[in-house]
Structure formats: structure tokens, C-alpha cells
Design a protein around this motif. Structure first.
Motif, short mmCIF file in Angstrom:
data_model
loop_
_atom_site.label_atom_id
_atom_site.label_comp_id
_atom_site.label_asym_id
_atom_site.label_seq_id
_atom_site.Cartn_x
_atom_site.Cartn_y
_atom_site.Cartn_z
N VAL A 1 5.08 2.81 -4.11
CA VAL A 1 4.39 2.93 -5.56
C VAL A 1 5.57 3.32 -6.66
O VAL A 1 5.15 2.67 -7.76
CB VAL A 1 3.66 4.27 -5.43
CG1 VAL A 1 3.00 4.66 -6.86
CG2 VAL A 1 2.43 4.22 -4.50
N VAL B 1 -1.43 -0.33 -3.97
CA VAL B 1 -0.73 0.11 -4.89
C VAL B 1 -1.26 -0.38 -6.34
O VAL B 1 -1.24 0.20 -7.41
CB VAL B 1 0.74 -0.30 -4.74
CG1 VAL B 1 1.46 0.06 -6.07
CG2 VAL B 1 1.38 0.64 -3.58
N TYR C 1 4.34 10.69 -7.27
CA TYR C 1 4.83 9.80 -6.09
C TYR C 1 6.31 9.72 -5.99
O TYR C 1 6.80 9.27 -5.02
CB TYR C 1 4.23 8.33 -6.48
CG TYR C 1 2.99 8.26 -5.97
CD1 TYR C 1 2.41 7.84 -4.70
CD2 TYR C 1 1.62 8.75 -6.66
CE1 TYR C 1 1.09 7.85 -4.39
CE2 TYR C 1 0.45 8.26 -6.41
CZ TYR C 1 -0.03 7.83 -5.28
OH TYR C 1 -1.18 7.92 -4.89
N ASP D 1 7.55 7.80 -2.19
CA ASP D 1 6.75 6.63 -1.77
C ASP D 1 7.08 5.38 -2.38
O ASP D 1 6.77 5.01 -3.67
CB ASP D 1 5.37 6.96 -2.46
CG ASP D 1 4.22 6.25 -1.52
OD1 ASP D 1 4.53 4.73 -1.18
OD2 ASP D 1 3.22 6.49 -1.45
N THR E 1 0.78 -1.37 -0.10
CA THR E 1 -0.04 0.02 -0.16
C THR E 1 1.12 1.40 0.19
O THR E 1 1.94 1.07 0.46
CB THR E 1 -0.97 0.03 1.24
OG1 THR E 1 -0.17 -0.05 2.39
CG2 THR E 1 -1.88 -1.30 1.25
N SER E 2 0.37 2.39 -0.38
CA SER E 2 0.82 3.55 -0.50
C SER E 2 1.41 4.07 1.07
O SER E 2 0.44 4.05 1.64
CB SER E 2 0.25 4.65 -1.35
OG SER E 2 0.72 5.90 -0.99
#
Length: 313
Positions: free
Chosen positions: A280, A87, A272, A277, A79-80
Motif C-alpha cells: 500500500v 491495493v 498504512y 504495509d 494486495t494489502s
């Protein structure tokens, strides 16, 4: 042919592992305090350390990469860190936009480039000079300038196409086509300029071969010689350039998606990456590498089919 394809697939898998490792190492270079970015400048150091630990950032980089890779091979990219969005789902929502652009540009580039290149290579003379000039001009024009001119002329003044926005194909095929037409044209100008010159040069080289002179001496029609012999032998180098152009389009898509407000992968990459991040970014890197591997594999298969000698390379 099967051994040829297997070697290409093995090389692609190795490339995926190497690129993923290098990317993760580069992204993990100290300098970005993710916990502080998430909690804000006013957060205490203990809270920041606890947040970094919950993300696994307190572990060695190799251990982080191994854990990421073990999940990635199962299709789980996590997940982000900043939005807590899955993601895979986030990319899946934006991927159709970029894929529409890439396929549209590739189709336009292939058709127009081969028509112009074969026409210039066969006719020569004034036609050849005009095509070469157009190719140089199209390649030299800045992409942002071409994009802005297309928007001002066809969207603002003539109102033939929308200036911004995207409509999915599933909602309305006609509106989908109208929303990607200008972005596709903007990206196709430089691609057509480069590939058409490659096709033109390959056609000229093939026409100078002895077997072509022999075919002409036998009285075969010029159209049959071009379509059945010249075009087949001239296609291999042009396909290689077309494959490289497809990969290079990912960079141009960032600018085009920003100008036309398209919710694609290009804008997502910029957003992103500036945040740092990693989940991602790594998913986007892998998506790009997989695309490169698949395109190169397809090009190699086509070249191997056109020229059996290439299979031994």
C-alpha cells in the motif's frame, strides 16, 4: 515544443524509478517483523517465518523490488498485507476525496492569488501594504488553527456547512460542494498567501521594464497593458510557485482529512505507514510521484507556452 515535452517525460520516468527504488529500500530496512504483526505476539517462530516467506520477505531486497516493479508497470500493486484488500481498488475508493480537495484548493488559490497579486502590484500604495500584511498573516497562521476556527464558526455556530463527512459528487453535487468547502478554504489560506506575494512581486518587476514604459508612451490603455503584456510575463514564476504549492498540499491534506473525517488518501497514508504495509505504501508513493511529475509537466508546458525561451532549458 514536442522535444521539450519529451525531455520532461523522460526525466519524470527516471524520477519514478529512482524514487521507487529508494522508497522500497528504506521500507525494507530491518526492524519491523511483519509476520509477527500479522500473526500476533503469541505465534510461534516457525509460523512467523512461514508467513514472512509467503510474503516473499525471505528473499533479497533487490529481488523483492524487481518483482514488485514488474507487476507495478502493469498496474498490479498487489494486495494489502494486513487487510488482504486489493491495493488499486482501495486507493481508487479514496482518491476522489483527495482529488476534490486538491483541485478545489488549486482553483481557489489561482483565482484569488492572481486577483490580489495583480491588484497590489498595479495599485501599490495602501492596497499593496494591505495585501502584503494579509499574505504574511495568512502564511504565518498554523493550519490546524485556521481549520478549527472555520469549523467552529461556519459549521458549529452558523451551521452553514457540515463539520465532518463527505458526499460523493455522483450522489449529490450540492452536498459534495458543501462537504469540501471548509476543507478547501482551510488549505487555501496559506497557499493564497504564498502565491499572491509571488504574483505581486512578478507584476511589480514587469511594470518596471522598459517595454512597458514604451507601451504607456504610445497611449495604450492601462487595462490592455496589464492583461495582454504584464500578466502574461508575470505568470511564469507564479505558475512555478502554484505547482509547488499543489505538491505541498498533500501534507496539509493529512491534517484536514483527519479533522473533517474525510476518507481520503491522507488518512490512508498515515494508517498504512504505521503498519508497515509495503504494497500500500509503495502504491501511495508512486501515486504521489506521478502527481508531482504531471503537475510539473503541466507547469513546464504552460511556462514554455508563455515564454518560448524557457523551452531551451
Amino acid at each position: 515544443m514536442l522535444i521539450f515535452i519529451a525531455r520532461r517525460i523522460a526525466a519524470g520516468v527516471l524520477l519514478l524509478v529512482v524514487i521507487s527504488l529508494l522508497s522500497y529500500l528504506l521500507l525494507s530496512i530491518p526492524g519491523t517483523d511483519v509476520g509477527r504483526q500479522l500473526l500476533g505476539q503469541g505465534a510461534s517462530q516457525s509460523a512467523i517465518d512461514a508467513k514472512n516467506a509467503s510474503l516473499g520477505l525471505d528473499r533479497p531486497v533487490i529481488a523483492q523490488y524487481t518483482d514488485w516493479l514488474s507487476h507495478a508497470v502493469r498496474g498490479d500493486f498487489g494486495t494489502s498485507w494486513f487487510t488482504s484488500e486489493d491495493v488499486t481498488q482501495a486507493i481508487a475508493n479514496r482518491l476522489p476525496v483527495t482529488v476534490s480537495l486538491m483541485l478545489g484548493v488549486t482553483l481557489v488559490t489561482a483565482v484569488v492569488s492572481f486577483l490580489l497579486g495583480v491588484w497590489a502590484g498595479v495599485r501599490r500604495g495602501a492596497v499593496d501594504r494591505v495585501v502584503q500584511v494579509l499574505g504574511v498573516v495568512g502564511y504565518a497562521l498554523p493550519g490546524f488553527l485556521v481549520t478549527l476556527v472555520l469549523v467552529l464558526v461556519f459549521a458549529v455556530r452558523l451551521n452553514w456547512f457540515p463539520a465532518i463527512g463527505y458526499v460523493p459528487f455522483t450522489e449529490s453535487p450540492g452536498d459534495w460542494l458543501s462537504t469540501i468547502t471548509l476543507p478547501v478554504l482551510a488549505l487555501s489560506v496559506a497557499s493564497v498567501a504564498g502565491v499572491s506575494q509571488q504574483v505581486r512581486g512578478a507584476v511589480v518587476d514587469v511594470l518596471r521594464q522598459d517595454y512597458v514604459r514604451t507601451l504607456r508612451a504610445r497611449g495604450l490603455p492601462a487595462s490592455r497593458i496589464v492583461l495582454r503584456h504584464v500578466l502574461r510575463n508575470a505568470s511564469a514564476p507564479a505558475l512555478s510557485v502554484l505547482g509547488m504549492q499543489f505538491v505541498g498540499l498533500l501534507g496539509g491534506a493529512v491534517l484536514v482529512e483527519q479533522i473533517f473525517a474525510l476518507p481520503g488518501i491522507g488518512g490512508m497514508t498515515v494508517t498504512y505507514t504505521t503498519r508497515g504495509d509495503i504494497p500500500v505504501i509503495m502504491a501511495l508513493v508512486m501515486l504521489t510521484v506521478v502527481g508531482v511529475v504531471l503537475i510539473n509537466l503541466l507547469v513546464d508546458i504552460l511556462i514554455g507556452w508563455l515564454n518560448p525561451k524557457a523551452r531551451v532549458a
